[in-house]
Enzyme design. Structure first.
Site, PDB file in Angstrom:
ATOM      1  N   ASP A   1      -3.123   3.817  -0.690  1.00 21.84           N
ATOM      2  CA  ASP A   1      -4.440   3.435  -0.647  1.00 21.84           C
ATOM      3  C   ASP A   1      -4.786   2.255  -0.022  1.00 21.84           C
ATOM      4  O   ASP A   1      -6.057   2.327   0.640  1.00 21.84           O
ATOM      5  CB  ASP A   1      -4.807   3.458  -2.224  1.00 21.84           C
ATOM      6  CG  ASP A   1      -4.629   4.617  -2.919  1.00 21.84           C
ATOM      7  OD1 ASP A   1      -4.582   5.681  -2.535  1.00 21.84           O
ATOM      8  OD2 ASP A   1      -4.667   4.371  -4.116  1.00 21.84           O
ATOM      9  N   THR A   2      -3.764   1.115   0.035  1.00 18.32           N
ATOM     10  CA  THR A   2      -4.422   0.106   0.607  1.00 18.32           C
ATOM     11  C   THR A   2      -3.473  -0.640   1.440  1.00 18.32           C
ATOM     12  O   THR A   2      -2.128  -0.324   1.362  1.00 18.32           O
ATOM     13  CB  THR A   2      -4.586  -1.256  -0.499  1.00 18.32           C
ATOM     14  OG1 THR A   2      -5.544  -0.662  -1.639  1.00 18.32           O
ATOM     15  CG2 THR A   2      -4.846  -2.443  -0.034  1.00 18.32           C
TER      16      THR A   2
END
Ligand SMILES: [Mg+2]
Length: 279
Positions: free
Chosen positions: A5-6
């Site tokens: 996600d990051t």
């Protein structure tokens, strides 16, 4: 790409090398942002402020805000703040780290404030008046490092053994087409004379990951650290419990990964950040 996600990108050697853009790196980042991924930037370079990185990234076609940038200069300021520090810091470093520390409300003194452009001899150092209230020494990259700067840091660190001693990072070399000395070389001089080691706040120290997690509420296992250096970026990612991806556009090569003495093995590697969606 779907597993994370990051994405935390190192900059030197990943997005640019010297003044040249890594082809496709900006497009990769834009594509990640368009897919709703969070993209952060993390550099050991202490010579610029976070705002200067926002400007530099925008010149390379990358949109971000100051709160997406984490640097060793910012880390030094955050570390000093976390120590409920009072007093002034003696700084060996460039304007970027000076600005970040001052922005945190901490006073700094540099050699130019004490001596102007003068080089001080040992006999003069013996006699000089030392301003009171200097309770910390921060060492970052300093392109005008001198014996005078080293001598004053040595004096401060020996005068009070509880004096805060911080290094922004300890990279041995500075990213450049020619191999140049990194902050680690400057830190080595100061710590040799001080006869003690500083607290290191840049990669591979995991100091900043707690800050990042507190700020963004991210999940470590869903975060990918992308960098060009095994002993900083990849070591930081592994020690922080993140996924790791080495790109081969900077310092470390596949030969370095395969070297029998190397214990820092990235989870992934890419020939370039520009090929993330191809490989
Ligand atoms: Mg790098």
């Amino acid at each position: 790409v779907d597993g994370f996600d990051t994405y935390i990108f190192d900059m030197d050697g990943v997005i640019w090398v010297g003044a040249e853009a890594v082809p496709g790196a900006a497009a990769t980042i834009t594509r990640l942002q368009e897919r709703g991924k969070r993209v952060l930037f993390l550099t050991n370079n202490s010579t610029r402020t976070r705002q200067e990185y926002v400007t530099k990234l925008s010149k390379f076609g990358i949109k971000c805000s100051k709160s997406d940038i984490y640097s060793s200069a910012y880390a030094a300021a955050a570390y000093i703040e976390s120590q409920s520090f009072s007093g002034t810091v003696y700084l060996i470093g460039e304007d970027g780290v000076a600005q970040e520390i001052e922005d945190a409300g901490i006073g700094i003194v540099r050699a130019k404030d004490l001596f102007g452009q003068k080089h001080i001899l040992p006999s003069e150092m013996e006699k000089m008046d030392i301003p009171s209230g200097i309770n910390g020494v921060v060492v970052g990259q300093d392109f005008e490092f001198t014996w005078t700067k080293l001598a004053f840091a040595t004096f401060i660190l020996h005068r009070d053994h509880s004096c805060l001693f911080v290094s922004t990072n300890q990279d041995q070399t500075f990213p450049s087409s020619r191999t140049l000395p990194g902050t680690g070389a400057v830190v080595a001089a100061v710590k040799t004379a001080a006869m003690r080691d500083p607290v290191n706040v840049g990669k591979p120290s995991t100091f900043l990951i707690d800050y990042i997690i507190k700020h963004y509420d991210i999940e470590r296992s869903k975060t990918l650290m992308i960098g060009d250096r095994l002993n900083t970026d990849i070591a930081f990612g592994k020690d922080s419990g993140l996924g790791t991806c080495l790109v081969l556009t900077g310092v470390s090569s596949l030969d370095d990964v395969r070297d029998p003495t190397n214990k820092t093995i990235p989870d992934f590697y890419l020939s370039s950040a520009g090929s993330m969606f191809d490989e």
